[in-house]
Design a protein around this motif. Structure first.
Motif, PDB file in Angstrom:
ATOM      1  N   UNK A   1     -26.235  19.220 141.982  1.00  0.00           N
ATOM      2  CA  UNK A   1     -27.114  18.101 142.755  1.00  0.00           C
ATOM      3  C   UNK A   1     -25.887  17.124 142.650  1.00  0.00           C
ATOM      4  N   UNK A   2     -26.163  16.940 144.775  1.00  0.00           N
ATOM      5  CA  UNK A   2     -25.112  15.862 144.979  1.00  0.00           C
ATOM      6  C   UNK A   2     -25.199  13.829 144.162  1.00  0.00           C
ATOM      7  N   UNK A   3     -24.654  14.308 143.742  1.00  0.00           N
ATOM      8  CA  UNK A   3     -24.253  12.371 142.825  1.00  0.00           C
ATOM      9  C   UNK A   3     -23.708  10.994 143.452  1.00  0.00           C
ATOM     10  N   UNK A   4     -23.147  11.629 144.559  1.00  0.00           N
ATOM     11  CA  UNK A   4     -22.476  10.950 145.257  1.00  0.00           C
ATOM     12  C   UNK A   4     -23.147   9.153 145.366  1.00  0.00           C
ATOM     13  N   UNK A   5     -24.129   9.065 145.529  1.00  0.00           N
ATOM     14  CA  UNK A   5     -24.806   7.672 145.621  1.00  0.00           C
ATOM     15  C   UNK A   5     -25.050   7.060 143.827  1.00  0.00           C
ATOM     16  N   UNK A   6     -25.248   8.316 143.559  1.00  0.00           N
ATOM     17  CA  UNK A   6     -25.177   7.598 141.888  1.00  0.00           C
ATOM     18  C   UNK A   6     -24.882   6.610 141.457  1.00  0.00           C
ATOM     19  N   UNK A   7     -25.536   5.531 141.372  1.00  0.00           N
ATOM     20  CA  UNK A   7     -24.980   4.021 140.448  1.00  0.00           C
ATOM     21  C   UNK A   7     -23.781   4.676 139.408  1.00  0.00           C
ATOM     22  N   UNK A   8     -22.615   3.782 138.692  1.00  0.00           N
ATOM     23  CA  UNK A   8     -22.579   3.683 138.108  1.00  0.00           C
ATOM     24  C   UNK A   8     -22.432   2.700 136.748  1.00  0.00           C
ATOM     25  N   UNK A   9     -22.985   3.141 135.487  1.00  0.00           N
ATOM     26  CA  UNK A   9     -23.508   2.320 134.532  1.00  0.00           C
ATOM     27  C   UNK A   9     -22.517   1.283 133.770  1.00  0.00           C
ATOM     28  N   UNK A  10     -22.753   0.673 132.828  1.00  0.00           N
ATOM     29  CA  UNK A  10     -21.754  -0.319 131.938  1.00  0.00           C
ATOM     30  C   UNK A  10     -23.060  -0.361 130.931  1.00  0.00           C
ATOM     31  N   UNK A  11     -23.128  -0.264 129.833  1.00  0.00           N
ATOM     32  CA  UNK A  11     -23.793  -0.347 128.877  1.00  0.00           C
ATOM     33  C   UNK A  11     -23.541  -1.753 128.147  1.00  0.00           C
ATOM     34  N   UNK A  12     -23.971  -3.010 128.305  1.00  0.00           N
ATOM     35  CA  UNK A  12     -23.076  -4.360 128.056  1.00  0.00           C
ATOM     36  C   UNK A  12     -23.358  -4.240 126.354  1.00  0.00           C
ATOM     37  N   UNK A  13     -22.589  -4.858 125.414  1.00  0.00           N
ATOM     38  CA  UNK A  13     -22.419  -5.212 123.594  1.00  0.00           C
ATOM     39  C   UNK A  13     -22.716  -6.650 123.481  1.00  0.00           C
ATOM     40  N   UNK A  14     -23.367  -6.902 122.777  1.00  0.00           N
ATOM     41  CA  UNK A  14     -23.559  -8.367 122.266  1.00  0.00           C
ATOM     42  C   UNK A  14     -24.003  -8.248 120.878  1.00  0.00           C
ATOM     43  N   UNK A  15     -23.193  -9.497 120.333  1.00  0.00           N
ATOM     44  CA  UNK A  15     -23.663  -9.719 119.226  1.00  0.00           C
ATOM     45  C   UNK A  15     -24.357 -10.395 118.476  1.00  0.00           C
ATOM     46  N   UNK A  16     -25.204 -10.950 117.677  1.00  0.00           N
ATOM     47  CA  UNK A  16     -25.936 -12.316 117.906  1.00  0.00           C
ATOM     48  C   UNK A  16     -26.311 -12.800 118.560  1.00  0.00           C
ATOM     49  N   UNK A  17     -26.794 -12.352 119.612  1.00  0.00           N
ATOM     50  CA  UNK A  17     -26.889 -12.485 121.384  1.00  0.00           C
ATOM     51  C   UNK A  17     -25.637 -13.479 121.884  1.00  0.00           C
ATOM     52  N   UNK A  18     -24.811 -13.087 121.211  1.00  0.00           N
ATOM     53  CA  UNK A  18     -23.308 -13.021 121.879  1.00  0.00           C
ATOM     54  C   UNK A  18     -22.778 -12.384 122.532  1.00  0.00           C
ATOM     55  N   UNK A  19     -22.642 -12.263 124.417  1.00  0.00           N
ATOM     56  CA  UNK A  19     -21.620 -11.479 125.187  1.00  0.00           C
ATOM     57  C   UNK A  19     -20.310 -11.402 124.845  1.00  0.00           C
ATOM     58  N   UNK A  20     -19.891 -10.051 124.413  1.00  0.00           N
ATOM     59  CA  UNK A  20     -19.088  -9.639 124.348  1.00  0.00           C
ATOM     60  C   UNK A  20     -18.232  -9.884 125.086  1.00  0.00           C
ATOM     61  N   UNK A  21     -17.036 -10.116 125.379  1.00  0.00           N
ATOM     62  CA  UNK A  21     -15.565 -10.363 126.407  1.00  0.00           C
ATOM     63  C   UNK A  21     -15.594  -8.515 126.931  1.00  0.00           C
ATOM     64  N   UNK A  22     -15.702  -7.739 126.606  1.00  0.00           N
ATOM     65  CA  UNK A  22     -15.787  -6.594 126.802  1.00  0.00           C
ATOM     66  C   UNK A  22     -16.278  -5.893 127.906  1.00  0.00           C
ATOM     67  N   UNK A  23     -17.732  -6.217 127.611  1.00  0.00           N
ATOM     68  CA  UNK A  23     -18.983  -6.311 129.162  1.00  0.00           C
ATOM     69  C   UNK A  23     -18.444  -6.675 130.288  1.00  0.00           C
ATOM     70  N   UNK A  24     -17.609  -8.048 130.314  1.00  0.00           N
ATOM     71  CA  UNK A  24     -17.724  -8.823 131.737  1.00  0.00           C
ATOM     72  C   UNK A  24     -16.285  -7.832 132.534  1.00  0.00           C
ATOM     73  N   UNK A  25     -15.288  -7.551 131.433  1.00  0.00           N
ATOM     74  CA  UNK A  25     -14.590  -6.588 132.160  1.00  0.00           C
ATOM     75  C   UNK A  25     -14.350  -5.320 131.575  1.00  0.00           C
ATOM     76  N   UNK A  26     -16.151  -4.502 131.737  1.00  0.00           N
ATOM     77  CA  UNK A  26     -15.926  -3.429 132.669  1.00  0.00           C
ATOM     78  C   UNK A  26     -17.185  -3.429 133.760  1.00  0.00           C
ATOM     79  N   UNK A  27     -17.624  -4.360 133.103  1.00  0.00           N
ATOM     80  CA  UNK A  27     -18.292  -4.486 135.117  1.00  0.00           C
ATOM     81  C   UNK A  27     -17.518  -4.892 136.366  1.00  0.00           C
TER      82      UNK A  27
END
Length: 335
Positions: A1-27
């Motif tokens: 299977x050709x994966x050239x155009x498949x997306x890159x994913x980031x799994x967001x991480x949050x605690x008590x509805x607070x987005x952890x800084x690692x998420x925008x860094x990974x994005x």
């Protein structure tokens, strides 16, 4: 299977509805990788009330966000979160999946990798696309770095700690597609969250401290460690440690700095009584000024810092404490 155009994913991480800084860094890092591969960046965001974070995630570089905003997802549940992510991944075929090396991510990533029958590299310190379009996942090992690749299976999965990649300048005008994730989200009943107890951290948080101080085996004993902790308090510094301090029971595991612990980027780093092993030093690579105190002038730590002090930390720290207090007293008397 050709994966050239498949997306890159980031799994967001949050605690008590607070987005952890690692998420925008990974994005932000995913955006750089996506530009090389000429593909898109997509984020999976699970929780309750988490739709408030979509603007920040778009600004970091995402093209699409899959949002599971539901009371059943309010508390992190490993089986439910794994099931949601695996079903999405089988439908949308990401070629790369990045997960924060947090308490949640370190459990979630291997569960997802096992279900998708793919590889996973933990605690990466760099990610690059090679000439063949394969993700090179770099980790510290054997006193240097080694590169791991996953050429056959997809997605290529990696966990990365907060602070490994810088926070990119947000593009506030950026927006794109939000895709709701529909329930129901069924619990197996094997695991139930009965209660969550939040413990307030003592001292200055390592993640945000402008000065980070780390102690190691050179402290000698609990009394020596207490002097190091006292110095951190006087300097208004975040107190971290190396593995020997945890093993001796002087410090908690969540204060360990390095490959298996926290990644910090303070203005000033002060390493006391530690040898400078690669597993620790990768955790402070983002510091602007680095200082070390060690009794062995041949210690490898001196090859990695800006300023080195050759002295027994058990003798050095009490003297430094005394001098700092004298200085503060003089400053107070001059007012």
């Amino acid at each position: 299977m050709n994966h050239d155009n498949d997306p890159i994913w980031v799994i967001a991480d949050q605690e008590n509805c607070r987005l952890l800084p690692v998420t925008p860094q990974l994005v932000g890092q995913a955006r750089l990788l996506a530009e090389v591969l000429e593909t898109s960046v997509e984020v999976v965001l699970l929780g309750e009330g988490v739709d408030i974070h979509t603007e920040k995630i778009f600004a970091a570089g995402a093209d699409r966000i899959y949002v599971g905003d539901h009371p059943d997802l309010a508390m992190y549940h490993p089986e439910v979160y794994t099931d949601v992510i695996v079903k999405l991944a089988r439908e949308h075929h990401p070629q790369i999946m990045l997960v924060g090396s947090t308490s949640t991510g370190r459990e979630l990533a291997p569960l997802v990798a096992a279900r998708l029958e793919t590889g996973l590299t933990a605690h990466c310190i760099d990610l690059r696309i090679n000439s063949e379009g394969i993700l090179e996942q770099k980790i510290p090992a054997y006193g240097g770095e080694i590169t791991i690749v996953c050429p056959e299976r997809r997605p290529q999965m990696a966990t990365v700690a907060q602070g490994v990649f810088p926070s990119s300048s947000p593009d506030q005008g950026r927006s794109s597609e939000i895709v709701p994730i529909r329930g129901p989200f069924l619990f197996s009943g094997r695991i139930q969250t009965l209660e969550i107890v939040m413990e307030e951290p003592e001292g200055i948080p390592l993640d945000t401290a402008s000065c980070g101080l780390a102690g190691g085996a050179g402290a000698g004993d609990s009394e020596g460690w207490n002097r190091i902790a006292e110095l951190a308090a006087v300097l208004n510094a975040g107190l971290g440690c190396t593995r020997p301090a945890v093993d001796e029971g002087w410090a908690e595991l969540d204060t360990m700095i390095g490959q298996s612990g926290k990644m910090i980027s303070p203005e000033t780093y002060l390493g006391i009584g530690l040898s400078g092993e690669q597993q620790h030093m990768v955790g402070v690579a983002g510091a602007n000024v680095m200082i070390a105190v060690n009794s062995d002038k041949k210690s490898p730590v001196f090859d990695q810092v800006d300023y080195g002090i050759v002295d027994d930390c058990r003798e050095f720290v009490p003297v430094m404490l005394e001098k700092i207090r004298e200085y503060k007293q003089q400053q107070a008397s001059c007012r």
